[in-house]
Design an enzyme around this catalytic site. Structure first.
Site, PDB file in Angstrom:
ATOM      1  N   LYS A   1      -9.296   2.535  -2.346  1.00 57.40           N
ATOM      2  CA  LYS A   1      -9.544   1.970  -1.021  1.00 57.40           C
ATOM      3  C   LYS A   1     -10.885   2.460  -0.490  1.00 57.40           C
ATOM      4  O   LYS A   1     -11.170   3.662  -0.488  1.00 57.40           O
ATOM      5  CB  LYS A   1      -8.411   2.358  -0.079  1.00 57.40           C
ATOM      6  CG  LYS A   1      -8.465   1.750   1.310  1.00 57.40           C
ATOM      7  CD  LYS A   1      -7.208   2.142   2.096  1.00 57.40           C
ATOM      8  CE  LYS A   1      -7.148   1.525   3.471  1.00 57.40           C
ATOM      9  NZ  LYS A   1      -5.913   1.913   4.213  1.00 57.40           N
TER      10      LYS A   1
ATOM     11  N   GLY B   1      22.841   1.211  34.326  1.00 55.70           N
ATOM     12  CA  GLY B   1      21.490   0.728  34.590  1.00 55.70           C
ATOM     13  C   GLY B   1      20.946  -0.052  33.409  1.00 55.70           C
ATOM     14  O   GLY B   1      21.522  -0.075  32.313  1.00 55.70           O
ATOM     15  N   ILE B   2      19.792  -0.668  33.622  1.00 62.18           N
ATOM     16  CA  ILE B   2      19.283  -1.607  32.617  1.00 62.18           C
ATOM     17  C   ILE B   2      18.719  -0.909  31.383  1.00 62.18           C
ATOM     18  O   ILE B   2      18.834  -1.421  30.258  1.00 62.18           O
ATOM     19  CB  ILE B   2      18.239  -2.559  33.241  1.00 62.18           C
ATOM     20  CG1 ILE B   2      17.932  -3.709  32.269  1.00 62.18           C
ATOM     21  CG2 ILE B   2      16.967  -1.797  33.638  1.00 62.18           C
ATOM     22  CD1 ILE B   2      17.158  -4.833  32.879  1.00 62.18           C
ATOM     23  N   ASP B   3      18.114   0.274  31.530  1.00 62.60           N
ATOM     24  CA  ASP B   3      17.524   0.939  30.369  1.00 62.60           C
ATOM     25  C   ASP B   3      18.594   1.330  29.359  1.00 62.60           C
ATOM     26  O   ASP B   3      18.465   1.071  28.160  1.00 62.60           O
ATOM     27  CB  ASP B   3      16.730   2.166  30.799  1.00 62.60           C
ATOM     28  CG  ASP B   3      15.520   1.814  31.632  1.00 62.60           C
ATOM     29  OD1 ASP B   3      14.883   0.793  31.347  1.00 62.60           O
ATOM     30  OD2 ASP B   3      15.208   2.559  32.581  1.00 62.60           O
ATOM     31  N   SER B   4      19.656   1.976  29.828  1.00 60.34           N
ATOM     32  CA  SER B   4      20.722   2.366  28.907  1.00 60.34           C
ATOM     33  C   SER B   4      21.452   1.140  28.385  1.00 60.34           C
ATOM     34  O   SER B   4      21.928   1.127  27.239  1.00 60.34           O
ATOM     35  CB  SER B   4      21.691   3.342  29.564  1.00 60.34           C
ATOM     36  OG  SER B   4      22.367   2.759  30.663  1.00 60.34           O
TER      37      SER B   4
ATOM     38  N   CYS C   1      -5.589  -3.028   2.516  1.00 60.79           N
ATOM     39  CA  CYS C   1      -5.418  -3.032   3.972  1.00 60.79           C
ATOM     40  C   CYS C   1      -6.722  -3.029   4.767  1.00 60.79           C
ATOM     41  O   CYS C   1      -7.323  -4.057   4.983  1.00 60.79           O
ATOM     42  CB  CYS C   1      -4.508  -1.882   4.392  1.00 60.79           C
ATOM     43  SG  CYS C   1      -3.597  -2.230   5.927  1.00 60.79           S
TER      44      CYS C   1
ATOM     45  N   ASN D   1      18.150  17.314  39.380  1.00 66.15           N
ATOM     46  CA  ASN D   1      17.928  17.587  37.970  1.00 66.15           C
ATOM     47  C   ASN D   1      19.126  18.261  37.317  1.00 66.15           C
ATOM     48  O   ASN D   1      19.367  18.087  36.111  1.00 66.15           O
ATOM     49  CB  ASN D   1      16.685  18.446  37.789  1.00 66.15           C
ATOM     50  CG  ASN D   1      15.404  17.691  38.091  1.00 66.15           C
ATOM     51  OD1 ASN D   1      15.386  16.466  38.076  1.00 66.15           O
ATOM     52  ND2 ASN D   1      14.338  18.412  38.383  1.00 66.15           N
TER      53      ASN D   1
ATOM     54  N   GLU E   1       0.838  -1.205   0.000  1.00 64.87           N
ATOM     55  CA  GLU E   1       0.000   0.000   0.000  1.00 64.87           C
ATOM     56  C   GLU E   1       0.871   1.252   0.000  1.00 64.87           C
ATOM     57  O   GLU E   1       1.877   1.334   0.715  1.00 64.87           O
ATOM     58  CB  GLU E   1      -0.890  -0.026   1.244  1.00 64.87           C
ATOM     59  CG  GLU E   1      -1.743   1.215   1.451  1.00 64.87           C
ATOM     60  CD  GLU E   1      -2.545   1.164   2.742  1.00 64.87           C
ATOM     61  OE1 GLU E   1      -3.437   2.002   2.922  1.00 64.87           O
ATOM     62  OE2 GLU E   1      -2.269   0.268   3.583  1.00 64.87           O
TER      63      GLU E   1
ATOM     64  N   LEU F   1      25.648   5.976  29.050  1.00 61.47           N
ATOM     65  CA  LEU F   1      25.621   4.609  29.582  1.00 61.47           C
ATOM     66  C   LEU F   1      25.823   4.688  31.087  1.00 61.47           C
ATOM     67  O   LEU F   1      26.913   4.987  31.565  1.00 61.47           O
ATOM     68  CB  LEU F   1      26.702   3.757  28.928  1.00 61.47           C
ATOM     69  CG  LEU F   1      26.651   2.258  29.160  1.00 61.47           C
ATOM     70  CD1 LEU F   1      25.334   1.666  28.652  1.00 61.47           C
ATOM     71  CD2 LEU F   1      27.827   1.571  28.489  1.00 61.47           C
ATOM     72  N   SER F   2      24.738   4.452  31.843  1.00 63.91           N
ATOM     73  CA  SER F   2      24.743   4.720  33.280  1.00 63.91           C
ATOM     74  C   SER F   2      25.128   3.523  34.126  1.00 63.91           C
ATOM     75  O   SER F   2      25.361   3.667  35.331  1.00 63.91           O
ATOM     76  CB  SER F   2      23.346   5.188  33.703  1.00 63.91           C
ATOM     77  OG  SER F   2      22.412   4.120  33.585  1.00 63.91           O
TER      78      SER F   2
END
Length: 543
Positions: free
Chosen positions: A113, A294-297, A149, A373, A45, A291-292
């Site tokens: 469509k 931690g798991i997210d980074s 679609c 912060n 499409e 890159l900390s």
């Protein structure tokens, strides 16, 4: 016995690149002809513009560019193959989402469509008029009923095509991915084919486009709804379907059926594809991220390396007084495991300089999240400086759970051009990290096992400010994706205080999310184009 070869072309167009997309379509037809002896080639499409083109459709030159593209296809596509391709077009003053049929240098007909989706991420009624007529074309003895679609989801166009004499239904698609979408899609194909008692061919798009990602998975089911051919997910390519006429009925033969990846692999591939296409199609050299430890980074870094290769990824550790030694060790170990460029930039001198400059203005106040912060915003300044100097896009790393409740710092850890985890709940972050490590070690186990912390204060943990992530995510899924009220969530067994605290945070943090980087949508309702709430409002959570 007569037989034909139909090829589903699973392509990754670039929105707005009409000449490039046209060249890709022409090459796909050429390859289908040479490699598979294709009699029919079906492309996705809006293939010539990419999907969704949004307000590019309103540009005055859109129609003339498409005329040039179609003329080029008519000139360059070899004779002897029927090409069915999607594009927009203005006909008698109205704009339609079209499927055009090209054969031997001539455009034979067009299908408009009929069912225009206008929910979640879809906004087609803003741009298109709905068609009203079926299109069935006779080609080499087979009558093809053309669909686009959403026509499949609406049912009526399918029955119209059948009643108009179609032997086989052919659908062009740009169907975006989210959790469980492949299974939903296959169930739909099976049901529609069985209802119409006709085989159904489903050619889908692939690739990332801003918040959307398309997973491919083109397929063919027979007249009973049984799967006969299944193209790979997450791979550009061509998938042939052999059609055989047996006693007057066209029957798709059993061909290659590539298994659908499991939930973790599917989601991980979506994140990799979305990031890869965003960076490459935007023209960035690569990415840089904080890159900390931690798991997210950590998960974000693994996704970036899998998407772009380690040579295009830079990781930066920016420690402060509260950064644990094990965080620094784990970050360095992951950078070594994945082979990325890695450097350490301590932020203490800069944070202290900010503090000294602000001392008079802050006189008489207590230390609070303002000082926390400042640490995050200092890191954001450094990452943006590296981005500007080296032409690398900043990849931010916050997950959906945090973005939902505002557990992020504007102009700090929210700084960036793209967020691979924007629509990934924290509980899924852990699942994906474990899945990725099962393929090949990429994230130190200690990163996965440690309690999560922003490390902006002594001994800080996420659980100090939020419910545990299993509870938080269960509430968020019900509130964001299920549109359940606070009282309904409480009735489902959740603590009243937890529920009201979470939903109030979600409601009041809309202003933050509006300023967050784009990220690929992988749940049925992501923050962005399919969840639009006013920033300023007086709504009170409750029933």
């Amino acid at each position: 016995m007569q037989d034909l070869t139909l090829v589903m072309a699973q392509l990754d167009p670039l929105v707005g690149d009409i000449p490039g997309n046209t060249a890709r379509a022409i090459e796909a037809v050429r390859e289908a002809r040479i490699e598979h002896g294709a009699d029919i080639v079906v492309l996705p499409e809006l293939c010539l513009t990419g999907y969704p083109p949004e307000d590019l459709l309103l540009r005055p030159s859109m129609e003339s560019r498409l005329r040039e593209a179609r003329a080029r296809m008519a000139e360059k596509v070899a004779s002897g193959v029927l090409v069915i391709v999607g594009y927009p077009g203005i006909r008698e003053g109205k704009r339609y989402n079209l499927a055009g049929l090209l054969y031997n240098g001539e455009w034979l007909d067009e299908y408009a469509k009929q069912s225009l989706p206008n929910y979640q991420v879809f906004d087609e009624q803003r741009y298109f008029e709905a068609g009203h007529e079926p299109l069935v074309i006779d080609h080499l003895g087979v009558r093809l009923g053309i669909l686009i679609c959403e026509d499949l989801w609406a049912e009526t166009p399918v029955l119209q095509a059948r009643d108009a004499g179609a032997d086989i239904l052919v659908s062009l698609n740009a169907s975006p991915f989210h959790h469980d979408k492949p299974a939903e899609r296959l169930a739909l194909l099976e049901a529609r084919a069985a209802e119409a008692r006709r085989p159904l061919v489903y050619a889908n798009m692939i690739g990332g486009q801003d918040e959307l990602v398309f997973d491919g998975g083109s397929a063919c089911v027979d007249a009973e709804g049984a799967l006969r051919v299944q193209a790979p997910h997450w791979e550009v390519g061509l998938m042939p379907v052999q059609l055989v006429n047996i006693d007057g009925l066209w029957v798709p033969q059993a061909g290659e059926c590539v298994a659908v990846p499991d939930a973790e692999e599917n989601l991980y591939c979506a994140l990799v594809t979305g990031l890869r296409d965003y960076v490459n199609k935007s023209g960035f050299r690569g990415v840089v991220l904080g890159l900390s430890g931690g798991i997210d980074s950590a998960l974000s870094l693994a996704i970036a390396v899998d998407a772009l290769g380690p040579e295009r990824v830079q990781a930066v550790m920016m420690p402060y007084h509260y950064t644990a030694e094990i965080s620094q060790e784990d970050a360095a170990e992951q950078a070594r495991l994945l082979g990325v460029h890695y450097e350490v930039l301590p932020i203490a001198p800069m944070v202290e300089a900010f503090g000294a400059t602000l001392a008079e203005s802050f006189a008489g106040t207590e230390r609070d999240t303002t000082e926390e912060n400042l640490q995050s915003r200092t890191r954001g300044v450094l990452l943006m400086a590296i981005s500007n100097k080296k032409g690398l896009m900043v990849l931010t790393t916050g997950n959906k759970s945090e973005m939902a409740v505002g557990y992020a710092t504007l102009y700090g850890d929210m700084v960036g051009g793209y967020n691979a985890l924007k629509d990934v709940y924290k509980t899924w972050v852990y699942r994906l990290a474990r899945w990725r490590n099962a393929q090949e070690p990429a994230i130190p186990e200690r990163v996965i096992e440690r309690p999560p912390s922003a490390e902006l204060a002594p001994d800080q943990q996420d659980s100090d400010s939020l419910p545990d992530y299993d509870t938080l995510d269960a509430i968020l899924v019900r509130y964001i994706e299920g549109d359940m009220s606070a009282e309904a969530i409480i009735a489902a067994g959740f603590d009243r205080d937890d529920v009201y605290r979470v939903v109030r945070l979600v409601d009041r943090c809309e202003y933050k999310r509006r300023q967050a980087p784009v990220g690929v949508r992988v749940t049925p309702r992501g923050f962005g184009r399919d969840r639009r709430y006013p920033i300023v409002n007086g709504w009170q959570p409750g029933e």
